[in-house]
Design an enzyme around this catalytic site. Structure first.
Site, PDB file in Angstrom:
ATOM      1  N   LYS A  76      -2.764   5.999  -4.172  1.00 36.48           N
ATOM      2  CA  LYS A  76      -3.872   6.909  -3.865  1.00 36.48           C
ATOM      3  C   LYS A  76      -3.587   8.291  -4.437  1.00 36.48           C
ATOM      4  O   LYS A  76      -2.431   8.743  -4.459  1.00 36.48           O
ATOM      5  CB  LYS A  76      -4.068   7.022  -2.344  1.00 36.48           C
ATOM      6  CG  LYS A  76      -3.955   5.713  -1.610  1.00 36.48           C
ATOM      7  CD  LYS A  76      -4.223   5.824  -0.122  1.00 36.48           C
ATOM      8  CE  LYS A  76      -3.782   4.561   0.592  1.00 36.48           C
ATOM      9  NZ  LYS A  76      -2.357   4.524   0.942  1.00 36.48           N
ATOM     10  N   ASP A 127       0.849  -1.198   0.000  1.00 34.52           N
ATOM     11  CA  ASP A 127       0.000   0.000   0.000  1.00 34.52           C
ATOM     12  C   ASP A 127       0.882   1.244   0.000  1.00 34.52           C
ATOM     13  O   ASP A 127       1.658   1.460   0.939  1.00 34.52           O
ATOM     14  CB  ASP A 127      -0.894  -0.009   1.249  1.00 34.52           C
ATOM     15  CG  ASP A 127      -1.877   1.153   1.256  1.00 34.52           C
ATOM     16  OD1 ASP A 127      -2.966   0.996   0.667  1.00 34.52           O
ATOM     17  OD2 ASP A 127      -1.549   2.216   1.805  1.00 34.52           O
ATOM     18  N   TYR A 153       2.884   9.867  -0.209  1.00 38.00           N
ATOM     19  CA  TYR A 153       3.959   9.270   0.598  1.00 38.00           C
ATOM     20  C   TYR A 153       5.335   9.539  -0.032  1.00 38.00           C
ATOM     21  O   TYR A 153       6.356   9.349   0.630  1.00 38.00           O
ATOM     22  CB  TYR A 153       3.787   7.749   0.765  1.00 38.00           C
ATOM     23  CG  TYR A 153       2.504   7.304   1.428  1.00 38.00           C
ATOM     24  CD1 TYR A 153       1.633   8.215   2.036  1.00 38.00           C
ATOM     25  CD2 TYR A 153       2.143   5.965   1.460  1.00 38.00           C
ATOM     26  CE1 TYR A 153       0.458   7.792   2.621  1.00 38.00           C
ATOM     27  CE2 TYR A 153       0.959   5.541   2.058  1.00 38.00           C
ATOM     28  CZ  TYR A 153       0.121   6.467   2.630  1.00 38.00           C
ATOM     29  OH  TYR A 153      -1.059   6.044   3.211  1.00 38.00           O
ATOM     30  N   LYS A 163       2.531  -1.258   8.878  1.00 38.31           N
ATOM     31  CA  LYS A 163       3.813  -0.726   8.394  1.00 38.31           C
ATOM     32  C   LYS A 163       4.896  -1.000   9.428  1.00 38.31           C
ATOM     33  O   LYS A 163       4.689  -0.816  10.633  1.00 38.31           O
ATOM     34  CB  LYS A 163       3.669   0.785   8.166  1.00 38.31           C
ATOM     35  CG  LYS A 163       4.971   1.532   7.923  1.00 38.31           C
ATOM     36  CD  LYS A 163       5.535   2.163   9.193  1.00 38.31           C
ATOM     37  CE  LYS A 163       6.868   2.830   8.977  1.00 38.31           C
ATOM     38  NZ  LYS A 163       7.485   3.299  10.245  1.00 38.31           N
ATOM     39  N   SER A 164       6.074  -1.417   8.961  1.00 34.44           N
ATOM     40  CA  SER A 164       7.239  -1.443   9.840  1.00 34.44           C
ATOM     41  C   SER A 164       8.504  -1.426   9.005  1.00 34.44           C
ATOM     42  O   SER A 164       8.559  -2.050   7.955  1.00 34.44           O
ATOM     43  CB  SER A 164       7.227  -2.688  10.733  1.00 34.44           C
ATOM     44  OG  SER A 164       8.404  -2.693  11.514  1.00 34.44           O
ATOM     45  N   VAL A 165       9.485  -0.690   9.511  1.00 32.01           N
ATOM     46  CA  VAL A 165      10.803  -0.717   8.866  1.00 32.01           C
ATOM     47  C   VAL A 165      11.744  -1.657   9.620  1.00 32.01           C
ATOM     48  O   VAL A 165      12.933  -1.695   9.340  1.00 32.01           O
ATOM     49  CB  VAL A 165      11.425   0.703   8.780  1.00 32.01           C
ATOM     50  CG1 VAL A 165      10.637   1.574   7.811  1.00 32.01           C
ATOM     51  CG2 VAL A 165      11.517   1.361  10.144  1.00 32.01           C
ATOM     52  N   HIS A 201      -7.710   9.569  -2.008  1.00 31.62           N
ATOM     53  CA  HIS A 201      -7.100   9.455  -0.681  1.00 31.62           C
ATOM     54  C   HIS A 201      -7.982  10.055   0.425  1.00 31.62           C
ATOM     55  O   HIS A 201      -8.140   9.469   1.494  1.00 31.62           O
ATOM     56  CB  HIS A 201      -5.728  10.138  -0.717  1.00 31.62           C
ATOM     57  CG  HIS A 201      -4.757   9.641   0.304  1.00 31.62           C
ATOM     58  ND1 HIS A 201      -3.405   9.594   0.083  1.00 31.62           N
ATOM     59  CD2 HIS A 201      -4.931   9.165   1.559  1.00 31.62           C
ATOM     60  CE1 HIS A 201      -2.789   9.105   1.154  1.00 31.62           C
ATOM     61  NE2 HIS A 201      -3.692   8.855   2.060  1.00 31.62           N
TER      62      HIS A 201
HETATM   63  N1  LIG Z   1      -5.573   6.150   3.657  1.00 27.25           N
HETATM   64  C1  LIG Z   1      -5.043   6.853   4.644  1.00 27.25           C
HETATM   65  O1  LIG Z   1      -5.403   8.024   4.859  1.00 27.25           O
HETATM   66  C2  LIG Z   1      -3.984   6.227   5.478  1.00 27.25           C
HETATM   67  C3  LIG Z   1      -3.558   6.864   6.660  1.00 27.25           C
HETATM   68  C4  LIG Z   1      -2.587   6.246   7.445  1.00 27.25           C
HETATM   69  C5  LIG Z   1      -2.073   5.017   7.050  1.00 27.25           C
HETATM   70  N2  LIG Z   1      -2.480   4.433   5.866  1.00 27.25           N
HETATM   71  C6  LIG Z   1      -1.915   3.136   5.398  1.00 27.25           C
HETATM   72  O2  LIG Z   1      -1.988   2.185   6.463  1.00 27.25           O
HETATM   73  C7  LIG Z   1      -0.680   1.679   6.732  1.00 27.25           C
HETATM   74  C8  LIG Z   1      -0.540   1.291   8.198  1.00 27.25           C
HETATM   75  O3  LIG Z   1      -0.804   2.401   9.046  1.00 27.25           O
HETATM   76  P1  LIG Z   1       0.332   3.231   9.824  1.00 27.25           P
HETATM   77  O4  LIG Z   1       1.627   3.109   9.127  1.00 27.25           O
HETATM   78  O5  LIG Z   1      -0.213   4.603  10.025  1.00 27.25           O
HETATM   79  O6  LIG Z   1       0.366   2.584  11.267  1.00 27.25           O
HETATM   80  P2  LIG Z   1       0.447   1.112  11.882  1.00 27.25           P
HETATM   81  O7  LIG Z   1       0.733   0.094  10.852  1.00 27.25           O
HETATM   82  O8  LIG Z   1      -0.759   0.962  12.752  1.00 27.25           O
HETATM   83  O9  LIG Z   1       1.707   1.257  12.863  1.00 27.25           O
HETATM   84  C9  LIG Z   1       3.004   1.496  12.395  1.00 27.25           C
HETATM   85  C10 LIG Z   1       3.905   1.804  13.604  1.00 27.25           C
HETATM   86  O10 LIG Z   1       3.904   0.697  14.501  1.00 27.25           O
HETATM   87  C11 LIG Z   1       5.216   0.173  14.641  1.00 27.25           C
HETATM   88  N3  LIG Z   1       5.081  -1.290  14.591  1.00 27.25           N
HETATM   89  C12 LIG Z   1       4.734  -2.057  13.515  1.00 27.25           C
HETATM   90  N4  LIG Z   1       4.666  -3.354  13.844  1.00 27.25           N
HETATM   91  C13 LIG Z   1       4.977  -3.438  15.157  1.00 27.25           C
HETATM   92  C14 LIG Z   1       5.077  -4.518  16.062  1.00 27.25           C
HETATM   93  N5  LIG Z   1       4.867  -5.775  15.674  1.00 27.25           N
HETATM   94  N6  LIG Z   1       5.405  -4.228  17.361  1.00 27.25           N
HETATM   95  C15 LIG Z   1       5.621  -2.953  17.765  1.00 27.25           C
HETATM   96  N7  LIG Z   1       5.534  -1.890  16.946  1.00 27.25           N
HETATM   97  C16 LIG Z   1       5.221  -2.128  15.651  1.00 27.25           C
HETATM   98  C17 LIG Z   1       6.031   0.724  13.482  1.00 27.25           C
HETATM   99  O11 LIG Z   1       7.377   0.939  13.884  1.00 27.25           O
HETATM  100  P3  LIG Z   1       8.691   0.701  12.962  1.00 27.25           P
HETATM  101  O12 LIG Z   1       8.328   1.014  11.540  1.00 27.25           O
HETATM  102  O13 LIG Z   1       9.674   1.654  13.546  1.00 27.25           O
HETATM  103  O14 LIG Z   1       9.081  -0.742  13.160  1.00 27.25           O
HETATM  104  C18 LIG Z   1       5.341   2.062  13.240  1.00 27.25           C
HETATM  105  O15 LIG Z   1       5.813   3.034  14.137  1.00 27.25           O
HETATM  106  C19 LIG Z   1       0.221   2.848   6.298  1.00 27.25           C
HETATM  107  O16 LIG Z   1       1.580   2.489   6.207  1.00 27.25           O
HETATM  108  C20 LIG Z   1      -0.435   3.249   5.025  1.00 27.25           C
HETATM  109  O17 LIG Z   1      -0.079   2.338   3.980  1.00 27.25           O
HETATM  110  C21 LIG Z   1      -3.437   5.018   5.100  1.00 27.25           C
END
Ligand SMILES: NC(=O)c1ccc[n+]([C@@H]2O[C@H](COP(=O)([O-])OP(=O)(O)OC[C@H]3O[C@@H](n4cnc5c(N)ncnc54)[C@H](OP(=O)(O)O)[C@@H]3O)[C@@H](O)[C@H]2O)c1
Length: 275
Positions: free
Chosen positions: A76, A46, A51, A231-233, A109
């Site tokens: 998006k 995604d 981004y 998401k995770s790096v 988006h």
């Molecule tokens: N359509 C929209 O408006 C919209 C808005 C926001 C997001 N999105 C999409 O949704 C995806 C996911 O959402 P998000 O990136 O906002 O947040 P998320 O996936 O809920 O959380 C990501 C955060 O959690 C940490 N993390 C990931 N896995 C973990 C684990 N197993 N244990 C502990 N910490 C963990 C990551 O750290 P590290 O990376 O440092 O490991 C990062 O800081 C986005 O990447 C994007 O593609 C869409």
């Protein structure tokens, strides 16, 4: 070997229910992070114009050596490109940046309800869909009134609505509207960017099933039927977030986690965000 099930969208296109999110991954880290996900077994990525990392996502998919048909890619539309011609031009930009031949899913988006007219933008999305260059089109951050308005003039029903969902924001009304209209729900920020991971109720379930709180939360989404892409790096987390198919939550676990809802957003409010 991947046990990720597909969800079939309203036009017959299949999308892996678990994918990899790339929001806030800087472009210089995106190729490596996306390759790590693809090596782990993720087959759904995604990204978004806003981004700034579409080019590197495309690079990773090409460099992975996987068949293009085996990877599902979503992007998006930039909030600044809601006018019909701008949307078509912006989509061309996505196609150039990704350089993958076709896009699997393209989304509006944000609805930006106070600014423009997303029904005009949707006409461009329909044109893109008819051209075959995107296999499916949908929306993101649309509330039921936005969807209702869109459906009044739409010829193509959005395949998905990508919205913020996690245990503190269960989004029952938007998800129910989607289910009623065959619009699949994609849950963004599925672990609330980490905010739900210390929750004592989720921790107690995690303890019982012998999994991490992130895995329990992601499993909760999957059992509700939503599509997720954490998401995770961090490679270990990328792997941890993928290991969701050899355990299950009971109905009781599911209900306890759903009861944590407090309508709390981590991101912007679609009713008030206008770009
Ligand atoms: N359509 C929209 O408006 C919209 C808005 C926001 C997001 N999105 C999409 O949704 C995806 C996911 O959402 P998000 O990136 O906002 O947040 P998320 O996936 O809920 O959380 C990501 C955060 O959690 C940490 N993390 C990931 N896995 C973990 C684990 N197993 N244990 C502990 N910490 C963990 C990551 O750290 P590290 O990376 O440092 O490991 C990062 O800081 C986005 O990447 C994007 O593609 C869409």
């Amino acid at each position: 070997m991947s046990a990720v099930p597909d969800v079939t969208l309203n036009n017959g296109v299949r999308i892996p229910q678990l994918g990899f999110g790339t929001f806030q991954i800087p472009p210089e880290q995106t190729r490596e992070a996306t390759l790590a996900a693809l090596e782990t077994g993720y087959r759904h990525i995604d990204t978004a114009q806003m981004y700034g990392n579409e080019k590197e996502v495309g690079q990773a998919v090409r460099d992975s050596g996987l068949d293009r048909a085996d990877v599902f890619v979503t992007s998006k539309l930039d909030n600044g490109a809601h006018a019909y011609d701008d949307a078509l031009r912006a989509f061309d930009g996505t196609m150039d940046a990704l350089d993958l031949g076709h896009l699997d899913l393209f989304l509006i988006h944000w609805p930006l309800p106070g600014r423009g007219d997303f029904t005009e933008t949707w006409k461009a999305m329909e044109e893109i869909y008819r051209s075959g260059r995107a296999k499916a089109v949908g929306v993101s951050n649309f509330q039921p009134p936005h969807l209702r308005r869109l459906l009044e003039s739409a010829q193509v029903v959005p395949a998905v609505n990508q919205i913020e969902v996690h245990p503190y924001l269960t989004q029952d009304a938007v998800r129910a509207f989607g289910a009623e209209h065959e619009i699949a729900t994609e849950a963004w920020s599925p672990i609330a960017q980490g905010k739900v991971l210390g929750d004592p109720v989720i921790a107690a379930v995690a303890e019982r099933v012998g999994r991490s709180t992130a895995q329990v939360t992601l499993r909760w989404h999957l059992q509700r039927g939503d599509i997720v892409f954490p998401k995770s790096v961090t490679r270990e987390r990328v792997e941890e977030n993928f290991a969701l198919f050899d355990f299950a939550l009971t109905e009781g676990d599911m209900a306890e986690i759903s009861a944590l809802n407090r309508d709390e957003r981590t991101g912007l409010d679609p009713d008030h965000f206008n770009g």
